[in-house]
Design an enzyme around this catalytic site. Structure first.
Site, PDB file in Angstrom:
ATOM      1  N   LYS A   1       0.836  -1.211   0.000  1.00  0.00           N
ATOM      2  CA  LYS A   1       0.000   0.000   0.000  1.00  0.00           C
ATOM      3  C   LYS A   1       0.874   1.265   0.000  1.00  0.00           C
ATOM      4  O   LYS A   1       0.620   2.197  -0.752  1.00  0.00           O
ATOM      5  CB  LYS A   1      -0.914   0.044   1.248  1.00  0.00           C
ATOM      6  CG  LYS A   1      -1.891  -1.103   1.367  1.00  0.00           C
ATOM      7  CD  LYS A   1      -2.845  -0.889   2.536  1.00  0.00           C
ATOM      8  CE  LYS A   1      -2.205  -0.850   3.888  1.00  0.00           C
ATOM      9  NZ  LYS A   1      -1.612  -2.136   4.325  1.00  0.00           N
TER      10      LYS A   1
ATOM     11  N   ARG B   1      -9.182   1.208   9.659  1.00  0.00           N
ATOM     12  CA  ARG B   1      -8.832  -0.185   9.968  1.00  0.00           C
ATOM     13  C   ARG B   1      -9.913  -0.879  10.768  1.00  0.00           C
ATOM     14  O   ARG B   1      -9.775  -2.063  11.078  1.00  0.00           O
ATOM     15  CB  ARG B   1      -7.546  -0.199  10.773  1.00  0.00           C
ATOM     16  CG  ARG B   1      -6.286  -0.502   9.948  1.00  0.00           C
ATOM     17  CD  ARG B   1      -5.102  -0.290  10.856  1.00  0.00           C
ATOM     18  NE  ARG B   1      -3.960  -1.078  10.578  1.00  0.00           N
ATOM     19  CZ  ARG B   1      -2.857  -0.617   9.989  1.00  0.00           C
ATOM     20  NH1 ARG B   1      -2.819   0.598   9.532  1.00  0.00           N
ATOM     21  NH2 ARG B   1      -1.807  -1.394   9.854  1.00  0.00           N
TER      22      ARG B   1
ATOM     23  N   ARG C   1      11.883  -6.776   4.951  1.00  0.00           N
ATOM     24  CA  ARG C   1      11.699  -5.371   4.558  1.00  0.00           C
ATOM     25  C   ARG C   1      12.645  -4.450   5.339  1.00  0.00           C
ATOM     26  O   ARG C   1      12.845  -4.605   6.525  1.00  0.00           O
ATOM     27  CB  ARG C   1      10.255  -4.947   4.837  1.00  0.00           C
ATOM     28  CG  ARG C   1      10.009  -3.468   4.610  1.00  0.00           C
ATOM     29  CD  ARG C   1       8.553  -3.137   4.531  1.00  0.00           C
ATOM     30  NE  ARG C   1       7.880  -3.146   5.816  1.00  0.00           N
ATOM     31  CZ  ARG C   1       6.619  -2.769   5.983  1.00  0.00           C
ATOM     32  NH1 ARG C   1       5.895  -2.384   4.945  1.00  0.00           N
ATOM     33  NH2 ARG C   1       6.067  -2.792   7.172  1.00  0.00           N
TER      34      ARG C   1
ATOM     35  N   ARG D   1      11.750  -1.927  10.770  1.00  0.00           N
ATOM     36  CA  ARG D   1      10.688  -1.558  11.707  1.00  0.00           C
ATOM     37  C   ARG D   1      10.611  -2.544  12.871  1.00  0.00           C
ATOM     38  O   ARG D   1      10.770  -3.739  12.672  1.00  0.00           O
ATOM     39  CB  ARG D   1       9.345  -1.545  10.953  1.00  0.00           C
ATOM     40  CG  ARG D   1       8.969  -0.163  10.459  1.00  0.00           C
ATOM     41  CD  ARG D   1       7.759  -0.188   9.585  1.00  0.00           C
ATOM     42  NE  ARG D   1       6.565  -0.766  10.191  1.00  0.00           N
ATOM     43  CZ  ARG D   1       5.354  -0.731   9.645  1.00  0.00           C
ATOM     44  NH1 ARG D   1       5.194  -0.121   8.478  1.00  0.00           N
ATOM     45  NH2 ARG D   1       4.324  -1.277  10.227  1.00  0.00           N
TER      46      ARG D   1
ATOM     47  N   ARG E   1      -0.262  -9.023  13.681  1.00  0.00           N
ATOM     48  CA  ARG E   1      -0.833  -7.977  12.808  1.00  0.00           C
ATOM     49  C   ARG E   1      -1.783  -8.607  11.790  1.00  0.00           C
ATOM     50  O   ARG E   1      -2.817  -8.035  11.453  1.00  0.00           O
ATOM     51  CB  ARG E   1       0.292  -7.207  12.098  1.00  0.00           C
ATOM     52  CG  ARG E   1       0.997  -6.224  13.039  1.00  0.00           C
ATOM     53  CD  ARG E   1       2.398  -5.890  12.562  1.00  0.00           C
ATOM     54  NE  ARG E   1       2.453  -5.089  11.363  1.00  0.00           N
ATOM     55  CZ  ARG E   1       3.552  -4.961  10.610  1.00  0.00           C
ATOM     56  NH1 ARG E   1       4.666  -5.584  10.931  1.00  0.00           N
ATOM     57  NH2 ARG E   1       3.525  -4.212   9.537  1.00  0.00           N
TER      58      ARG E   1
HETATM   59  P1  AMP Z   1       1.224   0.404   9.353  1.00  0.00           P
HETATM   60  O1  AMP Z   1       2.427   1.265   9.139  1.00  0.00           O
HETATM   61  O2  AMP Z   1       0.038   0.849   8.587  1.00  0.00           O
HETATM   62  O3  AMP Z   1       1.536  -1.059   9.178  1.00  0.00           O
HETATM   63  O4  AMP Z   1       0.823   0.585  10.905  1.00  0.00           O
HETATM   64  C1  AMP Z   1       1.716   0.236  11.936  1.00  0.00           C
HETATM   65  C2  AMP Z   1       0.953   0.140  13.251  1.00  0.00           C
HETATM   66  O5  AMP Z   1       0.406   1.416  13.583  1.00  0.00           O
HETATM   67  C3  AMP Z   1      -0.254  -0.814  13.259  1.00  0.00           C
HETATM   68  O6  AMP Z   1       0.122  -2.156  13.495  1.00  0.00           O
HETATM   69  C4  AMP Z   1      -1.086  -0.215  14.389  1.00  0.00           C
HETATM   70  O7  AMP Z   1      -0.548  -0.557  15.654  1.00  0.00           O
HETATM   71  C5  AMP Z   1      -0.880   1.278  14.194  1.00  0.00           C
HETATM   72  N1  AMP Z   1      -1.890   1.864  13.270  1.00  0.00           N
HETATM   73  C6  AMP Z   1      -1.665   2.396  12.041  1.00  0.00           C
HETATM   74  N2  AMP Z   1      -2.817   2.823  11.490  1.00  0.00           N
HETATM   75  C7  AMP Z   1      -3.796   2.542  12.379  1.00  0.00           C
HETATM   76  C8  AMP Z   1      -5.195   2.713  12.380  1.00  0.00           C
HETATM   77  N3  AMP Z   1      -5.854   3.253  11.332  1.00  0.00           N
HETATM   78  N4  AMP Z   1      -5.881   2.299  13.479  1.00  0.00           N
HETATM   79  C9  AMP Z   1      -5.262   1.765  14.546  1.00  0.00           C
HETATM   80  N5  AMP Z   1      -3.937   1.560  14.603  1.00  0.00           N
HETATM   81  C10 AMP Z   1      -3.191   1.943  13.532  1.00  0.00           C
END
Ligand code: AMP
Length: 213
Positions: free
Chosen positions: A13, A88, A127, A160, A171
């Site tokens: 994404k 989400r 990654r 990360r 996740r």
């Molecule tokens: P991402 O970079 O999108 O994979 O997000 C990393 C982490 O940030 C996720 O595993 C959640 O802990 C938190 N996070 C990101 N976006 C959201 C969201 N829309 N709602 C809740 N937690 C989020």
């Protein structure tokens, strides 16, 4: 253009959002990036979110909706934006709908990127990202330079904290339980498309461009 890029962690994404953003001159809004920035700066939000993110769980809906509300009111969102990693949960999607209605903005186009779970795990453990420009690398398919300095911007390349096998599997569980039900939510509204994220980046990009045109 008001676009939601939807899909499990690691499907690409962020990569696609950056390309669409560059081509169309509208911002990518990555809630994960916003939270990581808050964690890095040790803000109140960052202190709350850090532990939740390490476990691979979701930050509470009210906090996320507050963040998005502030962000989409920014001047750079005046001609549209790309949501990457938001919404989400159903509650986030409903809150977002209310915000969009209040701002008199049109409905979203929603594009899902799909990749089999086994490939997602492989992708995420290998990654690596530039902490400055967000460029992504993969130890197997697109290795970073040995000195771990980004060739595009000179930033440091890092892994990360949540890209380890245990957190990734959590996740994915959280995605299936709380985020995947959104597919039905957006499908029912129309304007929902699915592309395969298993193809090379440029091909996925072309497919998405065809949908957007
Ligand atoms: P991402 O970079 O999108 O994979 O997000 C990393 C982490 O940030 C996720 O595993 C959640 O802990 C938190 N996070 C990101 N976006 C959201 C969201 N829309 N709602 C809740 N937690 C989020």
């Amino acid at each position: 253009m008001y676009l939601i890029l939807f899909g499990a962690p690691g499907v690409g994404k962020g990569t696609q959002a950056k390309l669409i953003s560059k081509k169309n001159g509208i911002p990518q809004i990555s809630t994960g990036d916003m939270l990581r920035e808050a964690v890095k700066n040790q803000t109140e939000l960052g202190k709350k979110a850090g532990e939740i993110m390490k476990r691979g769980e979701l930050v509470p809906d009210e906090i996320m909706l507050g963040l998005i509300k502030e962000r989409i009111n920014n001047q750079d969102c005046a001609n549209g934006f790309i949501l990457d990693g938001f919404p989400r949960t159903i509650a986030q999607a409903q809150g977002l709908d209310k915000l969009m209605t209040a701002l008199n903005l049109p409905a979203f186009k929603c594009i899902e990127i799909e990749v089999p779970d086994k490939d997602i795990i492989k992708r995420l453990v290998s990654r690596r990202l530039c902490e400055n420009c967000g460029s992504d690398f993969n130890l197997i398919t697109n290795p970073p330079p040995e000195n771990m300095i980004c060739p595009k911007c000179g930033g440091t390349i890092y892994q990360r904290k949540d890209d380890n096998e245990e957190t990734i599997s959590n996740r994915l569980k959280v995605y299936k339980a709380q985020t995947a039900p959104l597919k039905k939510y957006y499908r029912n509204k129309g304007d929902f498309f699915t592309v395969s994220g298993s193809k090379p980046v440029e091909e996925v990009q072309k497919e998405i461009a065809a949908i957007l045109d």
